[in-house]
Design a protein around this motif. Structure first.
Motif, short mmCIF file in Angstrom:
data_model
loop_
_atom_site.label_atom_id
_atom_site.label_comp_id
_atom_site.label_asym_id
_atom_site.label_seq_id
_atom_site.Cartn_x
_atom_site.Cartn_y
_atom_site.Cartn_z
N TYR A 1 31.92 43.78 32.33
CA TYR A 1 33.02 43.27 31.51
C TYR A 1 33.76 44.47 30.94
CZ TYR A 1 30.83 38.67 31.69
OH TYR A 1 30.30 37.48 32.12
N ARG B 1 40.43 44.33 28.30
CA ARG B 1 41.60 43.94 29.08
C ARG B 1 42.68 45.03 28.99
NH1 ARG B 1 43.69 37.90 28.32
NH2 ARG B 1 41.42 37.66 28.65
N SER C 1 38.09 36.78 30.68
CA SER C 1 36.84 36.19 30.19
C SER C 1 36.97 35.90 28.70
CB SER C 1 35.67 37.15 30.44
OG SER C 1 34.49 36.65 29.84
N ALA D 1 32.76 37.05 27.69
CA ALA D 1 32.24 38.38 28.03
C ALA D 1 30.72 38.42 27.97
CB ALA D 1 32.84 39.43 27.09
N MET E 1 38.72 40.47 27.06
CA MET E 1 37.91 41.17 28.05
C MET E 1 38.20 40.63 29.44
SD MET E 1 36.03 43.31 26.21
CE MET E 1 34.53 43.77 27.10
N HIS F 1 36.32 40.12 33.41
CA HIS F 1 35.09 40.10 34.20
C HIS F 1 35.42 40.76 35.54
CE1 HIS F 1 31.62 37.59 36.10
NE2 HIS F 1 31.27 38.84 35.87
N ALA G 1 27.33 43.52 32.92
CA ALA G 1 27.18 42.09 32.69
C ALA G 1 25.72 41.71 32.47
CB ALA G 1 27.74 41.31 33.88
#
Length: 217
Positions: free
Chosen positions: A23, A26, A41, A44, A63, A65, A104
Motif C-alpha cells: 500500500y 496516493r 484503497s 489500506a 492510499m 493498493h 500489505a
C-alpha cells in the motif's frame, strides 16, 4: 525477491510480485516497470472500524493498493525516505501522513493517542497540530516513512527516557509510553500555537525516530 532499495535519500524502489503487494501514499508513484496495477484503497489493510474512526476525525490518508509483477519507484514532495523493517517482535507507531509505502502483509491498526497519554495525549494532538490518532503497523515486513531532512534513531530505555519536540516526532517502536510535558508555566503558553513549550516524553524500551525539522508533512 529483494526488499526495498534506496535509489537515493528521497527515492525508493520496491519490488512487486506474488505475495509481495504493498500500500502506498496516493500520488507517490514516480515510475514503474512491468505489469503493475494501482487501485484506490479506503482501508489500506486496516479494519473497517479503524478506518471509520480516522474518517470521522478527518485524519484519513489516501492510499493505493499496488499489485502485479515488477518494481515501483516511490517518493513524495522531495522528502527524505527512511525504510524500517519489522520482524514481528514489536509495533511501529507512526503518523498516517508519514507513511510512504508499507507491505500489505503488515497488520494495520489505529491507536487513539489518549489511550497512552490520557488527557496529555489529547492535548498533544490539539496543541501541536498532530493527529489524535496514530497508525500502528505490526507483523513481518517493511515500510517507509517520510521526513524533513531525514531522521535519527534515539534509543529509549527505562533508565533514560527521551524528550522530543512533538513537531519533530516521526514515529516510535517498542514497548513505549508517551506523555506531554512542559517546562514553562501556563502564563508563558498563552498565544503560542506552535507547540514550542511542550515536549513529548517517551519512556520504556524501544526507539524513537526524530526528523531534522519541526515541519509537518
Amino acid at each position: 525477491m529483494p526488499g526495498y532499495q534506496s535509489i537515493n535519500s528521497k527515492m525508493l524502489q520496491v519490488p512487486i510480485g506474488p505475495g509481495q503487494e504493498v500500500y502506498s501514499k496516493r500520488g507517490a508513484m514516480l515510475a514503474y516497470t512491468g505489469p503493475v496495477s494501482f487501485a484506490p484503497s479506503t482501508t489500506a489493510g486496516q479494519g473497517i472500524g479503524g478506518t471509520i474512526g480516522r474518517a470521522v476525525a478527518g485524519e484519513r490518508t489516501a492510499m493505493m493498493h499496488v499489485t502485479g509483477q515488477g518494481s515501483v519507484m516511490f517518493g513524495h514532495g522531495g522528502l527524505h525516505v527512511t525504510v524500517i523493517d519489522l520482524n514481528g517482535a514489536d509495533t511501529l507507531y507512526a503518523e498516517a501522513d508519514r507513511l510512504l509505502v508499507h507491505d500489505a502483509s503488515l497488520r494495520v491498526g489505529t491507536m487513539f493517542m489518549g489511550e497512552q497519554g490520557g488527557v496529555g495525549g489529547i492535548v498533544r494532538g490539539a496543541v501541536t497540530g498532530q493527529g489524535l490518532f496514530t497508525t500502528t503497523l505490526t507483523g513481518h515486513g517493511s515500510c517507509a516513512l517520510l521526513s524533513h531532512g531525514g531522521v535519527m534513531e534515539l534509543p529509549i530505555t527505562p533508565q533514560r527516557p527521551v524528550h522530543v519536540d512533538p513537531q519533530a516526532y516521526v514515529a516510535h517502536r517498542g514497548q513505549v509510553q508517551n506523555r506531554l510535558t512542559t517546562a514553562v508555566g501556563l502564563r508563558d503558553l498563552i498565544g503560542r500555537g506552535s507547540g514550542e513549550g511542550f515536549q513529548l516524553e517517551l519512556s520504556g524500551t524501544g526507539v524513537v525516530y526524530v526528523q531534522a525539522s519541526e515541519r509537518k508533512i
